[in-house]
Design a protein around this motif. Structure first.
Motif, PDB file in Angstrom:
ATOM      1  N   ILE A   1      55.029  46.620  42.342  1.00 50.95           N
ATOM      2  CA  ILE A   1      54.252  45.382  42.418  1.00 50.95           C
ATOM      3  C   ILE A   1      53.298  45.270  41.226  1.00 50.95           C
ATOM      4  CG2 ILE A   1      52.470  44.155  43.731  1.00 50.95           C
ATOM      5  CD1 ILE A   1      53.790  45.326  46.284  1.00 50.95           C
ATOM      6  N   SER A   2      52.572  46.351  40.930  1.00 53.23           N
ATOM      7  CA  SER A   2      51.623  46.289  39.814  1.00 53.23           C
ATOM      8  C   SER A   2      52.345  46.091  38.491  1.00 53.23           C
ATOM      9  CB  SER A   2      50.748  47.548  39.772  1.00 53.23           C
ATOM     10  OG  SER A   2      51.519  48.715  39.555  1.00 53.23           O
ATOM     11  N   GLY A   3      53.558  46.621  38.375  1.00 47.51           N
ATOM     12  CA  GLY A   3      54.340  46.417  37.159  1.00 47.51           C
ATOM     13  C   GLY A   3      54.715  44.958  36.966  1.00 47.51           C
ATOM     14  N   ARG A   4      55.047  44.278  38.032  1.00 46.79           N
ATOM     15  CA  ARG A   4      55.362  42.850  37.931  1.00 46.79           C
ATOM     16  C   ARG A   4      54.110  42.038  37.625  1.00 46.79           C
ATOM     17  NH1 ARG A   4      59.114  40.535  42.620  1.00 46.79           N
ATOM     18  NH2 ARG A   4      58.810  38.702  41.275  1.00 46.79           N
ATOM     19  N   LEU A   5      52.980  42.426  38.206  1.00 49.44           N
ATOM     20  CA  LEU A   5      51.717  41.749  37.907  1.00 49.44           C
ATOM     21  C   LEU A   5      51.309  41.971  36.445  1.00 49.44           C
ATOM     22  CD1 LEU A   5      49.838  42.716  41.188  1.00 49.44           C
ATOM     23  CD2 LEU A   5      50.491  40.394  40.539  1.00 49.44           C
ATOM     24  N   GLU A   6      51.624  43.146  35.921  1.00 47.61           N
ATOM     25  CA  GLU A   6      51.288  43.461  34.532  1.00 47.61           C
ATOM     26  C   GLU A   6      51.923  42.474  33.560  1.00 47.61           C
ATOM     27  OE1 GLU A   6      51.547  47.330  31.517  1.00 47.61           O
ATOM     28  OE2 GLU A   6      53.084  46.996  33.053  1.00 47.61           O
ATOM     29  N   GLU A   7      53.085  41.968  33.883  1.00 46.09           N
ATOM     30  CA  GLU A   7      53.765  41.017  33.001  1.00 46.09           C
ATOM     31  C   GLU A   7      52.925  39.754  32.815  1.00 46.09           C
ATOM     32  OE1 GLU A   7      56.518  41.714  31.236  1.00 46.09           O
ATOM     33  OE2 GLU A   7      56.163  43.705  32.094  1.00 46.09           O
ATOM     34  N   TYR A   8      52.228  39.344  33.846  1.00 48.64           N
ATOM     35  CA  TYR A   8      51.350  38.178  33.732  1.00 48.64           C
ATOM     36  C   TYR A   8      50.123  38.508  32.878  1.00 48.64           C
ATOM     37  CZ  TYR A   8      54.092  35.814  37.301  1.00 48.64           C
ATOM     38  OH  TYR A   8      55.123  35.208  37.997  1.00 48.64           O
ATOM     39  N   VAL A   9      49.602  39.730  33.019  1.00 50.05           N
ATOM     40  CA  VAL A   9      48.441  40.140  32.228  1.00 50.05           C
ATOM     41  C   VAL A   9      48.806  40.207  30.746  1.00 50.05           C
ATOM     42  CG1 VAL A   9      46.673  41.908  31.876  1.00 50.05           C
ATOM     43  CG2 VAL A   9      47.512  41.440  34.189  1.00 50.05           C
ATOM     44  N   LYS A  10      50.022  40.655  30.445  1.00 48.74           N
ATOM     45  CA  LYS A  10      50.466  40.717  29.048  1.00 48.74           C
ATOM     46  C   LYS A  10      50.421  39.345  28.393  1.00 48.74           C
ATOM     47  CE  LYS A  10      53.575  44.709  29.494  1.00 48.74           C
ATOM     48  NZ  LYS A  10      55.001  45.155  29.521  1.00 48.74           N
ATOM     49  N   GLU A  11      50.722  38.323  29.167  1.00 39.97           N
ATOM     50  CA  GLU A  11      50.682  36.957  28.639  1.00 39.97           C
ATOM     51  C   GLU A  11      49.268  36.408  28.620  1.00 39.97           C
ATOM     52  OE1 GLU A  11      53.154  34.990  27.445  1.00 39.97           O
ATOM     53  OE2 GLU A  11      54.546  36.682  27.599  1.00 39.97           O
ATOM     54  N   TYR A  12      48.459  36.788  29.609  1.00 41.23           N
ATOM     55  CA  TYR A  12      47.164  36.156  29.829  1.00 41.23           C
ATOM     56  C   TYR A  12      46.031  36.834  29.061  1.00 41.23           C
ATOM     57  CZ  TYR A  12      43.322  34.023  32.463  1.00 41.23           C
ATOM     58  OH  TYR A  12      42.193  33.329  32.827  1.00 41.23           O
ATOM     59  N   SER A  13      45.973  38.156  29.112  1.00 39.36           N
ATOM     60  CA  SER A  13      44.866  38.892  28.473  1.00 39.36           C
ATOM     61  C   SER A  13      45.311  40.311  28.124  1.00 39.36           C
ATOM     62  CB  SER A  13      43.652  38.929  29.411  1.00 39.36           C
ATOM     63  OG  SER A  13      42.528  39.455  28.747  1.00 39.36           O
ATOM     64  N   PRO A  14      46.200  40.454  27.132  1.00 39.89           N
ATOM     65  CA  PRO A  14      46.761  41.773  26.818  1.00 39.89           C
ATOM     66  C   PRO A  14      45.729  42.789  26.342  1.00 39.89           C
ATOM     67  CG  PRO A  14      47.364  40.158  25.142  1.00 39.89           C
ATOM     68  CD  PRO A  14      46.757  39.388  26.272  1.00 39.89           C
ATOM     69  N   VAL A  15      44.600  42.339  25.784  1.00 37.96           N
ATOM     70  CA  VAL A  15      43.607  43.295  25.279  1.00 37.96           C
ATOM     71  C   VAL A  15      43.056  44.167  26.401  1.00 37.96           C
ATOM     72  CG1 VAL A  15      42.932  41.891  23.299  1.00 37.96           C
ATOM     73  CG2 VAL A  15      41.732  41.597  25.477  1.00 37.96           C
ATOM     74  N   LEU A  16      43.017  43.642  27.612  1.00 37.49           N
ATOM     75  CA  LEU A  16      42.482  44.428  28.717  1.00 37.49           C
ATOM     76  C   LEU A  16      43.414  45.563  29.116  1.00 37.49           C
ATOM     77  CD1 LEU A  16      40.841  41.669  30.928  1.00 37.49           C
ATOM     78  CD2 LEU A  16      39.696  43.390  29.519  1.00 37.49           C
ATOM     79  N   LEU A  17      44.689  45.445  28.816  1.00 39.45           N
ATOM     80  CA  LEU A  17      45.609  46.549  29.098  1.00 39.45           C
ATOM     81  C   LEU A  17      45.324  47.733  28.194  1.00 39.45           C
ATOM     82  CD1 LEU A  17      48.927  44.575  29.681  1.00 39.45           C
ATOM     83  CD2 LEU A  17      47.428  45.617  31.405  1.00 39.45           C
ATOM     84  N   GLU A  18      44.764  47.490  27.008  1.00 40.06           N
ATOM     85  CA  GLU A  18      44.325  48.586  26.144  1.00 40.06           C
ATOM     86  C   GLU A  18      43.186  49.351  26.802  1.00 40.06           C
ATOM     87  OE1 GLU A  18      45.411  49.942  23.048  1.00 40.06           O
ATOM     88  OE2 GLU A  18      47.116  48.885  23.950  1.00 40.06           O
ATOM     89  N   GLU A  19      42.310  48.627  27.469  1.00 40.62           N
ATOM     90  CA  GLU A  19      41.216  49.271  28.193  1.00 40.62           C
ATOM     91  C   GLU A  19      41.765  50.120  29.341  1.00 40.62           C
ATOM     92  OE1 GLU A  19      37.242  47.484  30.174  1.00 40.62           O
ATOM     93  OE2 GLU A  19      37.768  46.642  28.212  1.00 40.62           O
ATOM     94  N   VAL A  20      42.755  49.584  30.039  1.00 34.01           N
ATOM     95  CA  VAL A  20      43.390  50.336  31.133  1.00 34.01           C
ATOM     96  C   VAL A  20      44.034  51.610  30.592  1.00 34.01           C
ATOM     97  CG1 VAL A  20      45.244  50.289  32.849  1.00 34.01           C
ATOM     98  CG2 VAL A  20      43.752  48.311  32.573  1.00 34.01           C
ATOM     99  N   ARG A  21      44.709  51.497  29.461  1.00 28.03           N
ATOM    100  CA  ARG A  21      45.361  52.676  28.869  1.00 28.03           C
ATOM    101  C   ARG A  21      44.328  53.720  28.450  1.00 28.03           C
ATOM    102  NH1 ARG A  21      50.354  53.189  28.070  1.00 28.03           N
ATOM    103  NH2 ARG A  21      50.717  50.934  28.236  1.00 28.03           N
ATOM    104  N   GLY A  22      43.237  53.263  27.845  1.00 26.22           N
ATOM    105  CA  GLY A  22      42.181  54.190  27.475  1.00 26.22           C
ATOM    106  C   GLY A  22      41.564  54.846  28.691  1.00 26.22           C
TER     107      GLY A  22
END
Length: 340
Positions: A49-70
């Motif tokens: 489920i979170s993986g499918r939600l991530e696809e929307y975040v990639k389009e909407y605000s990808p910079v925040l995924l860098e924060e998640v990775r860090g």
């Protein structure tokens, strides 16, 4: 409450967060996935489920995924686990279970601008996980926010005095979209006024229900009742606004939860009553509402006692770029001042 000071690039901010809050991130992960297991949602299903939600975040605000990775690297946890923590509101609902009902927010136009208060109500095991985080990014962004360890944020204020807070609503409509922590942080990262924040929320691909409260340093003030598919923008009536865990707008009331909302209705009726009995909407009056028990403290009171209880209370003064925080029950604890 534990406080964190974070700075740097998005990845560095996340990494510092993970290092400093590692113990609590680990504890939150254990609690969260145990809760999901009790709902018969295993980790693999949560990751899907979170993986499918991530696809929307990639389009909407990808910079925040860098924060998640860090954050994952700093906490020495899997990226998928941290991502799932930030889908805490969406995973259970998409999997077909109910969302917990908690929080009361209220505010008013006062002499010094707009003042708002949020009582955050959670199960007791989450109380120790709360952090107050101050972020200063390389691009000049400053934010002070409150979050469970590992989350990008739950409520906060940015350098322009824009405040994002709100309550959950277990709306009957749910779909894939941008998870609430990503949506809230994007608003604080990119908007300066309450009007801009409303526009951002209305245009976002939303997932579950919620009532957002926005206020700003120049007097902007709104509640937006939202489902996954439609929203209602509510303007101040007699200079004040308030919200709990169900919808009040006629278009949205059919989507409100129909069970387990006795507390939500009681708290809303009480905050309406408190406002109706005063013509003073200053700091001390609004703070006193946070400690209200309407007789006996319990699950139905604004200062909530019980299995779900008030674990923090925050007062926002956006014109002064200032927040006041009481950790634990506000009836028993003093407020401490913090600047953005």
């Amino acid at each position: 409450m534990k406080t964190l000071e974070l700075s740097g690039s998005r990845y560095e901010i996340g990494y510092g967060y993970g290092v400093q809050a590692r113990e609590y991130v680990w504890k939150f992960i254990d609690i969260f996935f145990s809760k999901l297991e009790s709902l018969r949602i295993n980790k693999e299903a949560a990751f899907e489920i979170s993986g499918r939600l991530e696809e929307y975040v990639k389009e909407y605000s990808p910079v925040l995924l860098e924060e998640v990775r860090g954050l994952a690297d700093g906490a020495d946890k899997d990226y998928e686990e941290i991502l799932s923590l930030n889908c805490i509101f969406e995973i259970p609902r998409i999997a077909g279970t109910k969302e917990a009902h908690y929080c009361t927010v209220w505010g008013s136009v006062a002499d010094g601008g707009v003042i708002a208060v949020q009582n955050l109500d959670l199960a007791a095991e989450y109380a120790d996980l709360l952090h107050l985080v101050r972020i200063v990014s390389d691009d000049g962004l400053r934010i002070r926010l409150q979050a469970l360890a590992g989350m990008l944020g739950m409520m906060g204020m940015n350098q322009d005095g824009l405040v994002f807070s709100g309550t959950t609503v277990s709306s009957k409509k749910v779909k894939y979209g941008v998870p609430k922590p990503f949506l809230g942080r994007t608003i604080l990262n990119t908007c300066s006024t309450a009007e801009q924040a409303v526009d951002c929320l209305l245009k976002a691909p939303r997932t579950t229900g919620g009532n957002a409260m926005f206020l700003d340093a120049v007097g902007g003030f709104y509640v937006v009742e939202c489902s996954a598919e439609q929203c209602a923008v509510i303007h101040p009536e007699k200079q004040h606004l308030f919200s709990t865990n169900h919808y009040t707008d006629g278009k949205l009331t059919p989507l409100s939860p129909t069970d387990d909302i006795e507390s939500s209705k009681a708290r809303l009726e009480r905050i309406q009553e408190l406002f109706s009995h005063t013509d003073r909407y200053d700091f001390e009056t609004l703070k006193s509402f946070a400690r209200d028990h309407d007789g006996n403290p319990g699950n139905l009171t604004i200062c909530r006692h019980g299995d779900i209880s008030t674990v923090s209370s925050v007062i926002f003064e956006p014109s002064k770029r200032r927040m006041w925080l009481a950790t634990g029950l506000p009836c028993r604890n003093d407020y401490q001042e913090y600047s953005v």
